[in-house]
Design a protein around this motif. Structure first.
Motif, PDB file in Angstrom:
ATOM      1  N   UNK A 157      42.084 122.321  21.632  1.00  0.00           N
ATOM      2  CA  UNK A 157      43.503 122.440  21.502  1.00  0.00           C
ATOM      3  C   UNK A 157      44.129 123.128  22.740  1.00  0.00           C
ATOM      4  N   UNK A 158      45.290 123.442  22.722  1.00  0.00           N
ATOM      5  CA  UNK A 158      45.991 124.158  23.862  1.00  0.00           C
ATOM      6  C   UNK A 158      45.278 125.408  24.003  1.00  0.00           C
ATOM      7  N   UNK A 159      44.683 126.350  23.294  1.00  0.00           N
ATOM      8  CA  UNK A 159      44.494 127.460  23.620  1.00  0.00           C
ATOM      9  C   UNK A 159      43.318 127.573  24.896  1.00  0.00           C
ATOM     10  N   UNK A 160      42.122 126.234  24.843  1.00  0.00           N
ATOM     11  CA  UNK A 160      41.498 126.507  25.991  1.00  0.00           C
ATOM     12  C   UNK A 160      42.236 126.057  27.339  1.00  0.00           C
ATOM     13  N   UNK A 161      43.027 124.966  27.157  1.00  0.00           N
ATOM     14  CA  UNK A 161      43.932 124.569  28.249  1.00  0.00           C
ATOM     15  C   UNK A 161      44.685 125.883  28.681  1.00  0.00           C
ATOM     16  N   UNK A 162      45.313 126.844  27.961  1.00  0.00           N
ATOM     17  CA  UNK A 162      46.050 127.913  28.480  1.00  0.00           C
ATOM     18  C   UNK A 162      45.238 128.736  29.256  1.00  0.00           C
ATOM     19  N   UNK A 163      43.974 129.095  28.560  1.00  0.00           N
ATOM     20  CA  UNK A 163      42.976 129.916  29.052  1.00  0.00           C
ATOM     21  C   UNK A 163      42.551 129.411  30.590  1.00  0.00           C
ATOM     22  N   UNK A 164      42.289 128.241  30.684  1.00  0.00           N
ATOM     23  CA  UNK A 164      41.971 127.686  31.941  1.00  0.00           C
ATOM     24  C   UNK A 164      43.037 127.657  32.999  1.00  0.00           C
ATOM     25  N   UNK A 165      44.084 127.522  32.426  1.00  0.00           N
ATOM     26  CA  UNK A 165      45.123 127.701  33.712  1.00  0.00           C
ATOM     27  C   UNK A 165      45.541 129.456  34.106  1.00  0.00           C
ATOM     28  N   UNK A 166      45.094 130.128  32.925  1.00  0.00           N
ATOM     29  CA  UNK A 166      45.410 131.518  33.339  1.00  0.00           C
ATOM     30  C   UNK A 166      44.159 131.835  34.298  1.00  0.00           C
ATOM     31  N   UNK A 167      42.852 131.395  34.225  1.00  0.00           N
ATOM     32  CA  UNK A 167      41.751 131.676  34.741  1.00  0.00           C
ATOM     33  C   UNK A 167      41.945 131.230  36.178  1.00  0.00           C
ATOM     34  N   UNK A 168      42.657 130.206  36.253  1.00  0.00           N
ATOM     35  CA  UNK A 168      42.939 129.549  37.541  1.00  0.00           C
ATOM     36  C   UNK A 168      43.849 130.291  38.436  1.00  0.00           C
ATOM     37  N   UNK A 169      44.829 130.799  37.628  1.00  0.00           N
ATOM     38  CA  UNK A 169      46.156 131.341  38.517  1.00  0.00           C
ATOM     39  C   UNK A 169      45.839 132.785  38.614  1.00  0.00           C
ATOM     40  N   UNK A 170      44.875 133.673  38.075  1.00  0.00           N
ATOM     41  CA  UNK A 170      44.843 135.125  37.907  1.00  0.00           C
ATOM     42  C   UNK A 170      44.445 135.583  39.327  1.00  0.00           C
ATOM     43  N   UNK A 171      43.157 135.071  39.688  1.00  0.00           N
ATOM     44  CA  UNK A 171      42.608 135.391  41.086  1.00  0.00           C
ATOM     45  C   UNK A 171      43.417 135.686  42.282  1.00  0.00           C
ATOM     46  N   UNK A 172      44.251 134.322  42.351  1.00  0.00           N
ATOM     47  CA  UNK A 172      45.002 134.355  43.673  1.00  0.00           C
ATOM     48  C   UNK A 172      46.146 135.626  43.326  1.00  0.00           C
ATOM     49  N   UNK A 173      46.671 135.882  42.281  1.00  0.00           N
ATOM     50  CA  UNK A 173      47.640 136.887  42.185  1.00  0.00           C
ATOM     51  C   UNK A 173      47.055 138.383  42.467  1.00  0.00           C
ATOM     52  N   UNK A 174      46.021 138.445  41.737  1.00  0.00           N
ATOM     53  CA  UNK A 174      45.506 139.822  41.824  1.00  0.00           C
ATOM     54  C   UNK A 174      44.843 140.063  43.419  1.00  0.00           C
ATOM     55  N   UNK A 175      44.130 139.117  43.922  1.00  0.00           N
ATOM     56  CA  UNK A 175      43.667 139.358  45.232  1.00  0.00           C
ATOM     57  C   UNK A 175      45.003 139.527  46.396  1.00  0.00           C
ATOM     58  N   UNK A 176      46.078 138.627  46.141  1.00  0.00           N
ATOM     59  CA  UNK A 176      46.976 139.044  47.109  1.00  0.00           C
ATOM     60  C   UNK A 176      47.634 140.395  46.806  1.00  0.00           C
ATOM     61  N   UNK A 177      47.802 140.832  45.673  1.00  0.00           N
ATOM     62  CA  UNK A 177      48.285 141.987  45.402  1.00  0.00           C
ATOM     63  C   UNK A 177      47.423 143.207  46.277  1.00  0.00           C
ATOM     64  N   UNK A 178      46.299 143.005  45.931  1.00  0.00           N
ATOM     65  CA  UNK A 178      45.152 144.060  46.777  1.00  0.00           C
ATOM     66  C   UNK A 178      45.448 143.908  48.111  1.00  0.00           C
ATOM     67  N   UNK A 225      48.033 126.120  42.446  1.00  0.00           N
ATOM     68  CA  UNK A 225      46.456 126.107  42.098  1.00  0.00           C
ATOM     69  C   UNK A 225      46.524 125.483  40.792  1.00  0.00           C
ATOM     70  N   UNK A 226      47.247 126.468  39.604  1.00  0.00           N
ATOM     71  CA  UNK A 226      47.289 126.178  38.100  1.00  0.00           C
ATOM     72  C   UNK A 226      47.811 124.932  37.901  1.00  0.00           C
ATOM     73  N   UNK A 227      48.615 124.610  38.858  1.00  0.00           N
ATOM     74  CA  UNK A 227      49.352 122.947  38.481  1.00  0.00           C
ATOM     75  C   UNK A 227      48.485 122.010  38.918  1.00  0.00           C
ATOM     76  N   UNK A 228      47.434 121.935  40.050  1.00  0.00           N
ATOM     77  CA  UNK A 228      46.498 121.247  40.568  1.00  0.00           C
ATOM     78  C   UNK A 228      45.554 120.910  39.444  1.00  0.00           C
ATOM     79  N   UNK A 229      45.264 122.047  38.425  1.00  0.00           N
ATOM     80  CA  UNK A 229      44.130 122.224  37.577  1.00  0.00           C
ATOM     81  C   UNK A 229      44.838 121.356  36.214  1.00  0.00           C
ATOM     82  N   UNK A 230      45.643 121.174  36.158  1.00  0.00           N
ATOM     83  CA  UNK A 230      46.453 120.632  34.849  1.00  0.00           C
ATOM     84  C   UNK A 230      46.040 119.410  34.500  1.00  0.00           C
TER      85      UNK A 230
END
Length: 290
Positions: A157-178, A225-230
């Protein structure tokens, strides 16, 4: 004298014949429109000449007709009076909206949590030493590497898709902030402290404004990156969804519809990036001026 006059006349004629692009911001628009026109012309010529099998490269008209069909009611099959909407019982804009909703939830959560985690790791050497390797490990994993595991954990269902998009988008934001936090000059921080600023004021008045441009850049990368993972996110039970429709059309050898979906995905990516860039320009007007 005659030769000089003839030379001047020829020079004036050459000046009149020379094509001059409009100045200012319209110059870039003219160049882009001209480039697009050349590309469409070459595409039409190659398709009309039959250089490539239409099964592999349909012409612009076929792609346009597939796009129109996907956004309108049409007969289920020739001779069958029943009317059905778009493709797979959804209009193309509904497929696109479903994918954007998944992006909004998955990437939106990453945009909220990424800066928080990035600030924590960037300001604490202890947290950075403990959690930094896990963040880098997650950053280097391709999304297709753990999509199967997410399906096992959360289903199709959508839960696995949302998690995948989150895991794709989370590292770039965190690394850029660091990177933004660690790039702030120590002299700025020491100067603020010498003026009596406490930790909260240092973070809000020094670190946050200095880091915000990096955060905005990380968000641009993350959403892209998340959009390319869609497509990967919608490989299983991805209908409605623009990525799922593109994948299904490819499996059915419906190349015009596949190309129409690819064009829509690309144009949507450009629109998302333009919106984020515009918001970033409003939030950090000082970027590039200091």
């Amino acid at each position: 004298m005659i030769s000089l006059g003839a030379g001047r006349v020829a020079g004036r004629g050459a000046d009149r014949a020379r094509f001059v692009l409009p100045a200012g911001p319209w110059r870039g628009v003219a160049v882009r429109v001209g480039s697009l026109g050349v590309l469409l012309a070459l595409w039409w010529i190659v398709a009309a000449a039959g250089v490539v099998d239409p099964q592999f490269l349909p012409g612009p008209r076929a792609v346009w007709e597939a796009f129109v069909r996907a956004n309108s009611w049409h007969q289920l099959a020739p001779g069958v009076p029943r009317q059905v909407p778009g493709e797979q019982n959804y209009f193309l804009w509904e497929h696109l909206l479903a994918s954007l909703q998944r992006i909004a939830v998955g990437a939106g959560a990453a945009v909220i949590l990424g800066p928080l985690v990035g600030f924590a790791l960037g300001t604490s050497t202890t947290l950075s030493a403990i959690l930094g390797p896990y963040l880098n490990f997650l950053r280097t994993l391709p999304p297709l590497g753990y999509i199967g595991l997410l399906i096992v954990w959360f289903g199709i269902g959508d839960t696995s898709k949302i998690w995948l998009l989150f895991l794709a988008a989370f590292p770039p934001v965190a690394v850029a902030t660091i990177a933004g936090v660690q790039g702030v000059s120590a002299d700025r921080i020491n100067a603020a402290r010498s003026l009596g600023a406490n930790r909260v004021q240092v973070v809000s008045q020094v670190l946050l404004p200095a880091t915000l441009p990096e955060v905005i850049g990380g968000i641009r990368v993350a959403v892209g990156f998340a959009w390319t993972t869609v497509v990967a996110a919608e490989l299983n039970n991805g209908i409605p969804g623009i990525g799922g429709l593109a994948f299904l059309a490819g499996q059915q050898l419906n190349t015009p519809l596949t190309m129409a979906c690819i064009i829509v995905i690309g144009l949507t990516a450009l629109a998302l990036d333009a919106v984020i860039s515009f918001i970033g320009a409003l939030l950090v007007p000082w970027k590039g001026k200091a």
